[in-house]
Scaffold this active site. Structure first.
Site, PDB file in Angstrom:
ATOM      1  CB  ILE A  30       1.883 -11.652   0.853  1.00  0.00           C
ATOM      2  CG1 ILE A  30       3.115 -11.566   0.763  1.00  0.00           C
ATOM      3  CG2 ILE A  30       1.040 -11.434   2.554  1.00  0.00           C
ATOM      4  CD1 ILE A  30       3.455 -11.055   0.370  1.00  0.00           C
ATOM      5  CD  GLU A  31      -5.571 -14.907  -0.168  1.00  0.00           C
ATOM      6  OE1 GLU A  31      -5.357 -15.161   1.601  1.00  0.00           O
ATOM      7  OE2 GLU A  31      -5.669 -14.068  -0.913  1.00  0.00           O
ATOM      8  CB  CYS A  40      -1.861  -7.564  -5.576  1.00  0.00           C
ATOM      9  SG  CYS A  40      -4.529  -8.197  -5.633  1.00  0.00           S
ATOM     10  CD  GLU A  42      -0.754  -8.942 -10.016  1.00  0.00           C
ATOM     11  OE1 GLU A  42      -0.956  -9.106  -8.408  1.00  0.00           O
ATOM     12  OE2 GLU A  42      -1.928  -8.813 -11.219  1.00  0.00           O
ATOM     13  CB  CYS A  75      -7.408  -5.594  -8.283  1.00  0.00           C
ATOM     14  SG  CYS A  75      -5.880  -5.134  -7.986  1.00  0.00           S
ATOM     15  CB  CYS A  78      -2.410  -4.315  -8.782  1.00  0.00           C
ATOM     16  SG  CYS A  78      -2.187  -4.711  -7.482  1.00  0.00           S
TER      17      CYS A  78
HETATM   18  N1  THU Z   1      -4.652 -11.694  -6.518  1.00  0.00           N
HETATM   19  C1  THU Z   1      -3.644 -11.529  -7.354  1.00  0.00           C
HETATM   20  O1  THU Z   1      -2.367 -11.687  -6.534  1.00  0.00           O
HETATM   21  N2  THU Z   1      -3.415 -10.734  -8.297  1.00  0.00           N
HETATM   22  C2  THU Z   1      -4.410 -10.347  -9.229  1.00  0.00           C
HETATM   23  O2  THU Z   1      -4.318 -10.146 -10.234  1.00  0.00           O
HETATM   24  C3  THU Z   1      -6.221 -11.018  -8.274  1.00  0.00           C
HETATM   25  C4  THU Z   1      -6.217 -10.781  -7.324  1.00  0.00           C
HETATM   26  C5  THU Z   1      -5.152 -12.493  -5.408  1.00  0.00           C
HETATM   27  C6  THU Z   1      -6.068 -10.750  -3.880  1.00  0.00           C
HETATM   28  C7  THU Z   1      -5.985 -12.563  -3.285  1.00  0.00           C
HETATM   29  O3  THU Z   1      -4.927 -13.028  -2.425  1.00  0.00           O
HETATM   30  C8  THU Z   1      -6.638 -13.497  -4.075  1.00  0.00           C
HETATM   31  O4  THU Z   1      -5.907 -13.037  -5.649  1.00  0.00           O
HETATM   32  C9  THU Z   1      -7.800 -13.402  -4.922  1.00  0.00           C
HETATM   33  O5  THU Z   1      -8.792 -12.556  -4.704  1.00  0.00           O
END
Ligand code: THU
Length: 125
Positions: A30-31, A40, A42, A75, A78
């Site tokens: 969710i950005e 993220c 996770e 990341c 997470c």
């Molecule tokens: N992102 C995740 O949700 N999980 C990951 O393991 C790697 C990155 C998301 C964060 C952001 O919304 C997009 O991927 C690009 O970085």
């Protein structure tokens, strides 16, 4: 993954967290217009599980999928959240577009982790 809110990166990520009693908590990324506030997939799955009453470190595994045809590794932020809430033996399952899996325990992805037990006054769950 289909529910990801990704107007900035357009990169959809999905996670499915399985507790030791078999309950599945899913999550998506969710950005936010303040980019650093992005959550993220996770962390969404973990925060949903804890907020719904799942006990700390009561999880067996988490699966991560994304738009990337390759494996999506969690990341650093997470990994630390998974350390606190999931623990070092949590199984991290990365799935690619060919349904191949890469499976590693969190301790392999976050060696020599900072752990809540290091804090003074820490009470085990
Ligand atoms: N992102 C995740 O949700 N999980 C990951 O393991 C790697 C990155 C998301 C964060 C952001 O919304 C997009 O991927 C690009 O970085």
């Amino acid at each position: 993954m289909t529910r990801a809110y990704v107007p900035y990166s357009r990169f959809h990520v999905g996670a499915a967290l399985e507790s030791t009693d078999g309950t599945i908590y899913d999550g998506c990324n969710i950005e936010n217009s303040g980019f650093s506030l992005t959550n993220c997939a996770e962390r969404t799955a973990f925060f949903k599980a804890i907020s719904e009453g799942a006990p700390l470190r009561s999880f067996a595994r988490i699966v991560i999928v994304s738009d990337d045809p390759g494996f999506t590794a969690p990341c650093g932020a997470c990994r630390q959240v998974m350390q606190d809430l999931g623990g070092p033996e949590l199984e991290i399952i990365m799935a690619n577009a060919k349904d191949e899996l890469r499976i590693l325990p969190l301790r392999a992805l976050l060696p020599m982790a900072f752990d809540p037990s290091a804090l003074p006054g820490h009470h085990p769950a």
